[in-house]
Design a protein around this motif. Sequence first.
Motif, mmCIF file in Angstrom:
data_model
loop_
_atom_site.group_PDB
_atom_site.id
_atom_site.type_symbol
_atom_site.label_atom_id
_atom_site.label_comp_id
_atom_site.label_asym_id
_atom_site.label_seq_id
_atom_site.Cartn_x
_atom_site.Cartn_y
_atom_site.Cartn_z
ATOM 1 N N GLU A 91 0.817 -1.219 0.000
ATOM 2 C CA GLU A 91 0.000 0.000 0.000
ATOM 3 C C GLU A 91 0.847 1.264 0.000
ATOM 4 O OE1 GLU A 91 -3.295 0.240 -0.312
ATOM 5 O OE2 GLU A 91 -3.233 -1.943 -0.574
ATOM 6 N N MET A 92 1.963 1.254 0.712
ATOM 7 C CA MET A 92 2.713 2.492 0.935
ATOM 8 C C MET A 92 3.773 2.783 -0.121
ATOM 9 S SD MET A 92 1.177 3.732 3.460
ATOM 10 C CE MET A 92 2.199 5.118 3.945
ATOM 11 N N PRO B 173 5.333 4.245 -3.020
ATOM 12 C CA PRO B 173 4.832 5.292 -3.914
ATOM 13 C C PRO B 173 4.931 4.922 -5.390
ATOM 14 C CG PRO B 173 6.977 5.896 -3.053
ATOM 15 C CD PRO B 173 6.578 4.637 -2.338
ATOM 16 N N ARG B 174 5.705 3.902 -5.708
ATOM 17 C CA ARG B 174 5.912 3.519 -7.113
ATOM 18 C C ARG B 174 5.224 2.219 -7.490
ATOM 19 N NH1 ARG B 174 7.601 7.174 -10.443
ATOM 20 N NH2 ARG B 174 8.611 5.541 -11.634
ATOM 21 N N LYS B 175 4.461 1.668 -6.559
ATOM 22 C CA LYS B 175 3.707 0.422 -6.838
ATOM 23 C C LYS B 175 4.623 -0.688 -7.368
ATOM 24 C CE LYS B 175 -0.133 2.189 -5.487
ATOM 25 N NZ LYS B 175 -0.259 2.114 -4.051
ATOM 26 N N VAL B 176 5.703 -0.901 -6.641
ATOM 27 C CA VAL B 176 6.695 -1.910 -7.038
ATOM 28 C C VAL B 176 6.201 -3.342 -6.763
ATOM 29 C CG1 VAL B 176 8.966 -2.828 -6.325
ATOM 30 C CG2 VAL B 176 8.707 -0.399 -6.871
ATOM 31 N N PHE B 177 5.311 -3.497 -5.767
ATOM 32 C CA PHE B 177 4.943 -4.851 -5.327
ATOM 33 C C PHE B 177 3.589 -5.305 -5.868
ATOM 34 C CE2 PHE B 177 7.494 -2.871 -1.947
ATOM 35 C CZ PHE B 177 8.528 -3.783 -1.854
ATOM 36 N N GLU B 178 3.505 -6.609 -6.102
ATOM 37 C CA GLU B 178 2.216 -7.267 -6.336
ATOM 38 C C GLU B 178 2.140 -8.454 -5.393
ATOM 39 O OE1 GLU B 178 1.693 -8.306 -10.448
ATOM 40 O OE2 GLU B 178 1.843 -6.213 -11.087
ATOM 41 N N TRP B 179 0.930 -8.873 -5.073
ATOM 42 C CA TRP B 179 0.775 -10.025 -4.186
ATOM 43 C C TRP B 179 1.151 -11.321 -4.894
ATOM 44 C CZ3 TRP B 179 0.611 -9.285 0.726
ATOM 45 C CH2 TRP B 179 -0.001 -8.156 1.267
ATOM 46 N N SER B 180 1.740 -12.228 -4.140
ATOM 47 C CA SER B 180 2.058 -13.548 -4.689
ATOM 48 C C SER B 180 0.761 -14.311 -4.961
ATOM 49 C CB SER B 180 2.902 -14.343 -3.691
ATOM 50 O OG SER B 180 2.145 -14.609 -2.525
ATOM 51 N N LYS B 181 0.819 -15.191 -5.950
ATOM 52 C CA LYS B 181 -0.331 -16.064 -6.200
ATOM 53 C C LYS B 181 -0.319 -17.226 -5.200
ATOM 54 C CE LYS B 181 -0.982 -14.958 -11.052
ATOM 55 N NZ LYS B 181 -0.061 -13.812 -11.018
ATOM 56 N N GLU B 182 0.880 -17.694 -4.875
ATOM 57 C CA GLU B 182 1.003 -18.838 -3.959
ATOM 58 C C GLU B 182 1.128 -18.360 -2.507
ATOM 59 O OE1 GLU B 182 5.060 -17.679 -5.413
ATOM 60 O OE2 GLU B 182 3.056 -17.827 -6.236
ATOM 61 N N GLY C 6 1.618 -19.513 5.275
ATOM 62 C CA GLY C 6 0.242 -19.632 4.805
ATOM 63 C C GLY C 6 -0.401 -18.312 4.431
ATOM 64 N N VAL C 7 0.419 -17.321 4.071
ATOM 65 C CA VAL C 7 -0.121 -16.022 3.657
ATOM 66 C C VAL C 7 0.432 -15.646 2.281
ATOM 67 C CG1 VAL C 7 -0.325 -15.203 6.037
ATOM 68 C CG2 VAL C 7 1.753 -14.686 4.747
ATOM 69 N N HIS C 8 -0.288 -14.766 1.600
ATOM 70 C CA HIS C 8 0.264 -14.191 0.378
ATOM 71 C C HIS C 8 1.313 -13.161 0.772
ATOM 72 C CE1 HIS C 8 -2.544 -16.125 -2.351
ATOM 73 N NE2 HIS C 8 -3.479 -15.909 -1.443
ATOM 74 N N TYR C 9 2.339 -13.061 -0.007
ATOM 75 C CA TYR C 9 3.430 -12.140 0.314
ATOM 76 C C TYR C 9 3.696 -11.219 -0.885
ATOM 77 C CZ TYR C 9 5.832 -15.842 -2.240
ATOM 78 O OH TYR C 9 6.174 -16.766 -3.190
ATOM 79 N N PRO C 10 4.305 -10.068 -0.637
ATOM 80 C CA PRO C 10 4.576 -9.144 -1.735
ATOM 81 C C PRO C 10 5.731 -9.634 -2.601
ATOM 82 C CG PRO C 10 5.433 -8.277 0.303
ATOM 83 C CD PRO C 10 4.711 -9.524 0.664
ATOM 84 N N LEU D 121 11.090 3.307 2.037
ATOM 85 C CA LEU D 121 9.880 3.372 2.854
ATOM 86 C C LEU D 121 9.401 1.968 3.207
ATOM 87 C CD1 LEU D 121 8.228 5.754 3.883
ATOM 88 C CD2 LEU D 121 6.700 5.449 1.928
ATOM 89 N N CYS D 122 9.421 1.083 2.243
ATOM 90 C CA CYS D 122 8.954 -0.296 2.485
ATOM 91 C C CYS D 122 9.800 -0.962 3.563
ATOM 92 C CB CYS D 122 8.991 -1.093 1.182
ATOM 93 S SG CYS D 122 10.602 -1.081 0.370
ATOM 94 N N GLU D 123 11.114 -0.795 3.455
ATOM 95 C CA GLU D 123 12.016 -1.418 4.432
ATOM 96 C C GLU D 123 11.798 -0.830 5.825
ATOM 97 O OE1 GLU D 123 16.208 -1.990 3.188
ATOM 98 O OE2 GLU D 123 16.720 -1.038 5.084
ATOM 99 N N LEU D 124 11.620 0.486 5.901
ATOM 100 C CA LEU D 124 11.464 1.146 7.193
ATOM 101 C C LEU D 124 10.111 0.860 7.831
ATOM 102 C CD1 LEU D 124 13.075 4.555 6.197
ATOM 103 C CD2 LEU D 124 14.019 2.887 7.798
ATOM 104 N N LEU D 125 9.076 0.706 7.018
ATOM 105 C CA LEU D 125 7.729 0.517 7.561
ATOM 106 C C LEU D 125 7.381 -0.933 7.847
ATOM 107 C CD1 LEU D 125 5.638 3.033 5.409
ATOM 108 C CD2 LEU D 125 6.406 3.293 7.776
ATOM 109 N N CYS D 126 8.102 -1.866 7.278
ATOM 110 C CA CYS D 126 7.769 -3.277 7.503
ATOM 111 C C CYS D 126 7.935 -3.616 8.994
ATOM 112 C CB CYS D 126 8.660 -4.195 6.672
ATOM 113 S SG CYS D 126 8.339 -5.936 7.063
ATOM 114 N N PRO D 127 6.860 -4.002 9.669
ATOM 115 C CA PRO D 127 6.958 -4.270 11.107
ATOM 116 C C PRO D 127 7.746 -5.531 11.437
ATOM 117 C CG PRO D 127 4.704 -4.635 10.311
ATOM 118 C CD PRO D 127 5.502 -4.146 9.149
ATOM 119 N N ASP D 128 8.004 -6.350 10.436
ATOM 120 C CA ASP D 128 8.681 -7.627 10.697
ATOM 121 C C ASP D 128 10.089 -7.688 10.101
ATOM 122 O OD1 ASP D 128 6.517 -9.449 12.039
ATOM 123 O OD2 ASP D 128 5.522 -8.210 10.551
ATOM 124 N N PHE D 129 10.597 -6.549 9.668
ATOM 125 C CA PHE D 129 11.970 -6.468 9.123
ATOM 126 C C PHE D 129 12.193 -7.493 8.018
ATOM 127 C CE2 PHE D 129 12.003 -5.188 13.617
ATOM 128 C CZ PHE D 129 12.400 -3.860 13.478
#
Length: 89
Positions: free
Chosen positions: A41-42, A44-53, A58-62, A75-83
Amino acid sequence: MTDSEVQTEVKKEGYLVIGKTKTTEISIDTFLCKGCGICVEMCPRKVFEWSKELSEKGVHYPVPVHVEKCVRCKLCELLCPDFAIAVRW
Ligand code: SF4
Ligand code: SF4
């Protein structure tokens, strides 16, 4: 500065899903990622898409499918709560 002339190559190595161009590399640790979506979501360049698998958790990942659009703001690295994200160049 972007390297929009090059396309992103994505590969999976163990728990890491890695998107890279000649100059920038973004990796997501799918063992750490809980799929909260903050990075998706954050970015600004929409670099990520959700994984299909699903991940080991057991979760979809970027998946960093558009690293060529990345402006290396970290921003993605700094905001990720799980590093789970690393942006390198
Ligand atoms: S460093 Fe910035 S532009 Fe690049 S993927 Fe992360 S949030 Fe998006
Ligand atoms: S912010 Fe971190 S934990 Fe949340 S989806 Fe992105 S990589 Fe996964």
